[in-house]
Design an enzyme around this catalytic site. Structure first.
Site: not given
Ligand code: NAD
Ligand code: 6OD
Length: 497
Positions: A189, A265, A299, A401
């Site tokens: 998804k 993550e 992130c 964040e």
């Molecule tokens: P988000 O949590 O809003 O959405 C992520 C995904 O989850 C989307 O596909 C969304 O449609 C889906 N989703 C939302 N609510 C849901 C539910 N109740 N059930 C199932 N699926 C659901 O995140 P975003 O805005 O797309 O991304 C930004 C966030 O992601 C930031 O907080 C960032 O720090 C985090 N992030 C973390 C990492 C990591 O590796 N730790 C990497 C990239 C992004």
């Molecule tokens: O480098 C990666 O494998 C990884 N998961 C990076 C995540 C970046 C977050 O925005």
């Protein structure tokens, strides 16, 4: 309706992005708009999955487990995954166009990070499963004959993969690569903001000879939409997620039904710690990247910088100069070094923090608003890179964040203080430590509560290493052999001799 070819290739006035289910592209009754972050133009209509669409994808994935995919040897799977990686590289420009259209990020960035990593994620995990050693123990038994134990790894089954929008292909393949390498099937998804590269990957899967049903994509939103339909589906055996912490918590609740494993993550509020003995130019260059690359939507990005007091003013001045050199513009333009945020909605959130910082009395060193853009880009989600000083650790600007191109710089006096302040946060994803004192580097890296500590670098990735977050930044580790912990069931066979 179902079609084998990807309808995104047709020359309709607005491109349509379909689901990819059981090796075929499929439409839905409902559609949603995908708008460009650079100018808000409508660039695609995206099929919006119903519960029945998601069910069809999960059923296809389950059937594929016991089809030809399930009969392949590891060596055969490895060959197929190499073919997928080669297929991404062959279609490099198509993936580049699709990723840049969805995100608005500079082409130069996607060319060097997003697309190459999309391909590399299949190769690395093919190599991991090819080379992973097994486990074997001999034991004594009362009758003296003994017994042997050996472990075998088996796929967990159908894996639900829920993805964010900031590095769409990179983060999606970071999960699909190991899941398939371990013999699972997936239903992906993608984020509603970035549907295109996940859909395009279906073409590559078919061309590479991946059996139908192994890789499926359903589009839609989170709650009461494709995300929820997928994560609550009883036919999904495990869920891997990247995104916001509160979404991860909702998914964890959904996964509790059926006691299904999750790999999460999630968000971060990452610090950089800059000691006065650092290589100043390297610290500035690295911190500029960690604060502003991908318009701050990484992130692992730095949103608070602790600088040892003797260096503070010089550091603030140099980071300001670097931030002011960043040029927003068309993704294709050679001198564009910063793109827009992903959407107007996300810009509203980030701008609310910009206003809050000002209300709380922050000194705006640079930025703080929206840049003047030429007419054709005026409606995009553009925002200025922003640096603040003058707020403390207790302000929301230092604690929450924001996920934008902004950072708060604060002075510190002792190593112990820098460690304590870095750790005083609910998140624990990554930290960058800048120092030329080797002993200090090791000491600080050991003391900070994060999943990833970089010393004199940032986002330097060896894909064999463990990746994940401490505290509210994540549950579990992926990368190298660590991914096998999640994507396989380790079975012990005990043989009495
Ligand atoms: P988000 O949590 O809003 O959405 C992520 C995904 O989850 C989307 O596909 C969304 O449609 C889906 N989703 C939302 N609510 C849901 C539910 N109740 N059930 C199932 N699926 C659901 O995140 P975003 O805005 O797309 O991304 C930004 C966030 O992601 C930031 O907080 C960032 O720090 C985090 N992030 C973390 C990492 C990591 O590796 N730790 C990497 C990239 C992004
Ligand atoms: O480098 C990666 O494998 C990884 N998961 C990076 C995540 C970046 C977050 O925005």
């Amino acid at each position: 309706m179902s079609t084998t070819n990807n309808p995104a290739d047709t020359h309709a006035s607005v491109r349509q992005i379909h689901h990819f289910i059981d090796g075929q592209y499929r439409a839905s009754e409902r559609w949603f708009d995908k708008r460009s972050p650079i100018n808000h133009a409508l660039i695609a209509q995206v099929a919006q999955a119903s519960r029945a669409d998601v069910d069809a994808a999960v059923r296809a994935a389950r059937a594929a487990l016991s089809g030809p995919w399930g009969q392949l040897s590891v060596a055969q799977r490895v060959d197929l995954l190499y073919a997928v990686a080669d297929g991404i590289n062959r279609r490099f420009d198509d993936f580049l166009q699709a990723e840049v259209a969805d995100t608005g990020k500079p082409m130069s960035l996607a060319r060097h990070i997003d697309i190459p990593r999309g391909a590399a994620n299949f190769k690395i995990f093919a190599d991991v499963v090819k080379n992973v050693p097994g486990e074997y123990f001999e034991m004594t038994t009362p009758d003296g004959a003994g017994a042997i134990n050996y472990a075998m790894r088996r796929p967990v089954g159908v894996v639900g993969v829920v993805c964010p929008w900031n590095l769409p292909l990179l983060l999606m393949t970071w999960k699909v690569g190991p899941a398939l390498a371990c013999g699972n099937t997936v239903v992906v998804k993608p984020s509603e903001e970035t549907p295109q590269t996940a859909a395009l990957l279906g073409e590559v899967m078919n061309a590479a000879g991946i059996p139908r049903g192994v890789y499926n994509v359903v589009h839609g939103f989170g709650p009461d939409s494709a995300g929820e339909f997928l994560t609550t589906h009883a036919g999904v055996n495990a869920i891997t997620f990247t995104g916001e912490t509160r979404t991860g918590a909702a998914i964890m609740k959904a996964a509790a039904d059926g006691a299904r494993p999750v790999s999460l993550e999630m968000g971060g509020k990452n610090a950089a710690i800059v000691f006065a003995d650092c290589d100043f130019d390297a610290a500035i260059e690295g911190t500029l990247r960690s604060c502003f690359v991908n318009c701050g939507q990484v992130c692992l990005g730095t949103e608070r910088v602790y600088v040892e007091r003797p260096l503070f003013e010089r550091f603030v001045a140099a980071l300001k100069e670097g931030a002011e050199r960043l040029r927003p513009g068309h993704p294709e333009a050679a001198d564009t070094s910063i793109g827009p945020l992903i959407s107007q909605e996300h810009r509203n959130k980030v701008l609310a923090y910009y206003r809050k910082a000002a209300e709380l009395g922050a000194t705006v060193v640079t930025g703080g608003g929206v840049p003047q853009m030429p007419d054709d880009l005026r409606n995009g989600a553009w925002i200025q890179p922003t640096i603040w000083i003058g707020l403390g650790d207790d302000s929301p600007i230092a604690r929450e964040e924001i996920f934008g191109p902004c950072t708060l710089i604060m002075p510190f006096d002792t190593e112990a203080e820098a460690i304590a302040r870095t750790n005083d946060n609910l998140y624990g994803l990554s930290t960058a430590i800048w120092t030329n004192n080797l002993a200090r580097a090791h000491r600080v890296a050991a003391a900070i509560e994060v999943g990833i500590a970089w010393v004199n670098s940032w986002f330097l990735r060896d894909l064999r290493t463990a990746f994940g977050g401490a505290k509210q930044s994540g549950i579990g580790r992926e990368g190298g052999v660590h991914s096998l912990e999640f994507y396989t069931e380790l079975k012990n066979v005990c043989v009495k001799l």
